[in-house]
Design a protein around this motif. Structure first.
Motif, PDB file in Angstrom:
ATOM      1  N   GLU A  17      32.839  49.746  37.575  1.00  0.00           N
ATOM      2  CA  GLU A  17      31.293  50.258  36.179  1.00  0.00           C
ATOM      3  C   GLU A  17      31.657  51.562  35.457  1.00  0.00           C
ATOM      4  O   GLU A  17      33.027  52.361  36.533  1.00  0.00           O
ATOM      5  N   THR A  61      27.045  49.354  29.447  1.00  0.00           N
ATOM      6  CA  THR A  61      25.961  48.495  30.718  1.00  0.00           C
ATOM      7  C   THR A  61      26.729  46.970  30.869  1.00  0.00           C
ATOM      8  O   THR A  61      26.765  46.428  31.069  1.00  0.00           O
ATOM      9  N   VAL A  88      30.024  46.306  32.175  1.00  0.00           N
ATOM     10  CA  VAL A  88      30.342  46.376  34.236  1.00  0.00           C
ATOM     11  C   VAL A  88      30.510  44.474  34.242  1.00  0.00           C
ATOM     12  O   VAL A  88      30.631  44.680  35.286  1.00  0.00           O
ATOM     13  N   GLN A  89      29.822  43.786  33.608  1.00  0.00           N
ATOM     14  CA  GLN A  89      29.907  42.478  34.110  1.00  0.00           C
ATOM     15  C   GLN A  89      31.184  41.988  33.273  1.00  0.00           C
ATOM     16  O   GLN A  89      31.736  40.535  33.344  1.00  0.00           O
ATOM     17  N   ASP A 136      30.974  54.990  34.481  1.00  0.00           N
ATOM     18  CA  ASP A 136      29.698  56.530  35.167  1.00  0.00           C
ATOM     19  C   ASP A 136      30.162  57.278  33.596  1.00  0.00           C
ATOM     20  O   ASP A 136      30.795  58.345  34.006  1.00  0.00           O
ATOM     21  N   ARG A 155      32.363  43.847  39.530  1.00  0.00           N
ATOM     22  CA  ARG A 155      32.203  44.085  38.557  1.00  0.00           C
ATOM     23  C   ARG A 155      32.925  45.712  38.648  1.00  0.00           C
ATOM     24  O   ARG A 155      33.390  46.326  39.902  1.00  0.00           O
ATOM     25  N   HIS A 177      34.555  47.013  42.435  1.00  0.00           N
ATOM     26  CA  HIS A 177      33.922  46.942  43.099  1.00  0.00           C
ATOM     27  C   HIS A 177      34.037  45.807  42.938  1.00  0.00           C
ATOM     28  O   HIS A 177      34.249  44.572  42.572  1.00  0.00           O
TER      29      HIS A 177
END
Length: 481
Positions: free
Chosen positions: A475, A370, A373-374, A477, A473, A413
């Protein structure tokens, strides 16, 4: 001791002359026994005073016993004995060794009336006259043994415990000597015919079954079926059989008794229960024992095919080409988590069924994913990863190495600044840059995919700087197929 030796010498002399004294008669209703005896008044020793320990254990004596035959089982006898003893007086001190006399009337119970060996039990009542001129009651219980030495002469041995009602007078006595048998003395009788209780013409002395009429060939034992095997040793005494099968018949002579032979009229091996061996599929397993007689198989599967060799026939094996266990329907479960490999997304790592057999990712590791992501940042307007983002990407690589059953989708993104086409291209390049970094860290290409989404999936408001920062960002998954 001197008296004992003299007695033994006398008994030996009597034994030498005994055959000359005897006449062969129909029976011997009377007999005399002459024995040397040893008496021990220290019994029972724990009840005697310490002063008594000085007395000798045994003292010597002599005994003469007259016997009168009553029946096959019973004899009446009257033993007279003279012996030395040391007894206590009323103050507890012992007498000097003195001579005592004893006389009893005994009933003898014959335990076995063999010609050579004759044991008997005896008991009765009598009295002992002591030095003090006192008569004491005497009740013996004992065993006797007569062993044939000559025509009418037996070696006679006795042993008895004598009760007097007074612990100081109880004693044991052992005796050894000769017993001489006497007839009626009127005339000699012709030799009697050997005893033959079962009337089969075989004397009892040579008859192994003296109470059952039998044949001479079997030493007097019966053989109802006439197969030459005595009934006592014949497992099938009413059916003529063979010695090899303990008297049971074998109609087809295949070595399997008819009672156990599934095919008593057709010869076959014992391994096939006496039936002829047929093997249609040629797998070496007889059809009678082959669960798949028309399909070549193996013994471990009852004669049925078992391609993977796990002991389960292919017809019952959910994984016929992979060795497994019966509990798993013949399928393997490499990590022993209860989920067979073909249904286990992580066959080499134990995990719950709800997670497709894979271990669940810990909360700590999910927090790292998590954070990434950033935390992954690029040079402005570029797909070049900043060096200060390497640390978080290394953590992602470490997580993927520790959970080899998982795959990862890398999604890039952007915010809405610029054209949609340029944002789509930039997001794809940034996703590919992360893909390449993880590939260089040892994560296989088959476990990863990457895709750019441009500005199409915002998670923040592009009208404001904080929102646009959230939208820029990458991600990671992580999932299980």
């Amino acid at each position: 001791m001197r008296t004992l030796l003299q007695t033994l010498c006398l008994l030996v002399a009597l034994a030498a002359f005994a055959p000359a004294l005897q006449a062969q008669t129909a029976d011997y209703p009377e007999s005399w026994a002459f024995r040397a005896i040893a008496v021990n008044y220290k019994i029972p020793e724990p009840l005697l005073p310490a002063s008594y320990a000085e007395t000798p254990d045994f003292t010597a004596g002599m005994e003469a016993e007259y016997y009168r035959h009553l029946s096959k089982r019973f004899n009446l006898s009257f033993p007279f004995r003279i012996f030395k003893a040391q007894l206590l007086n009323e103050e507890g001190s012992r007498y000097r060794q003195s001579i005592n006399f004893g006389l009893n009337a005994l009933m003898n119970i014959n335990l076995y009336n063999g010609r050579v060996f004759r044991p008997h039990f005896f008991t009765g009542v009598g009295t002992v006259l002591e030095r003090s001129q006192e008569f004491n009651i005497d009740v013996p219980f004992g065993l006797g043994l007569n062993l044939l030495l000559g025509k009418a002469t037996y070696l006679s041995a006795t042993g008895a415990y004598h009760f007097s009602g007074d612990y100081y007078r109880d004693h044991v006595q052992a005796g050894l000597g000769l017993r001489l048998m006497f007839g009626n003395g009127e005339k000699e009788m012709a030799p009697t015919a050997p005893s033959d209780r079962d009337g089969d013409g075989i004397a009892d002395a040579s008859d192994l079954c003296p109470d059952q009429a039998g044949t001479a060939a079997l030493n007097g034992c019966p053989d109802r079926d006439g197969d030459g095997i005595a009934d006592a040793s014949d497992l099938c005494p009413d059916q003529a059989g063979t010695k090899a099968l303990s008297g049971c018949p074998d109609s087809d002579n295949d070595g399997v008794a008819d009672a156990s032979d599934k095919c008593p009229n057709e010869a076959g091996p014992a391994s096939n229960m006496g039936c002829p061996v047929t093997d249609r599929d040629g797998d070496g397993i007889a059809d009678a024992s082959d669960k798949c007689p028309d399909l070549a198989g193996v013994a471990s599967a009852g004669g049925c095919p078992d391609r993977d060799g796990d002991g389960l026939a292919d017809a019952n094996d959910d994984c016929p080409n992979q060795a497994g266990t019966a509990a798993n329907g013949g399928c393997p479960d490499t990590d022993n988590d209860g989920i067979v490999d073909r249904l286990d997304s992580c066959p080499n790592e134990a995990g719950p069924a709800g997670n497709k057999g894979c271990p669940e990712i810990s909360q700590t590791d999910r927090a790292v994913l998590t954070e990434a992501v950033q935390a992954v940042e690029f040079e402005t307007g570029s797909a070049v990863i900043r060096k200060d983002s390497y640390e978080i990407l290394d953590k992602v690589a470490d997580i993927l190495k520790r959970y080899p059953g998982y795959k990862v989708r890398i999604g890039g993104h952007t915010d809405s600044i610029g054209s949609a086409e340029s944002n789509m291209s930039l997001s794809e390049k940034r996703a590919k840059a992360c893909y390449d970094y993880l590939l260089n860290k040892g994560i296989s290409a088959g476990r990863m995919s990457h895709q750019g989404y441009g500005e199409s999936q915002p998670i923040g408001d592009n009208r404001y700087a904080p929102g646009r920062e959230q939208n820029r960002r990458v991600e990671f998954d992580v999932y299980i197929e």
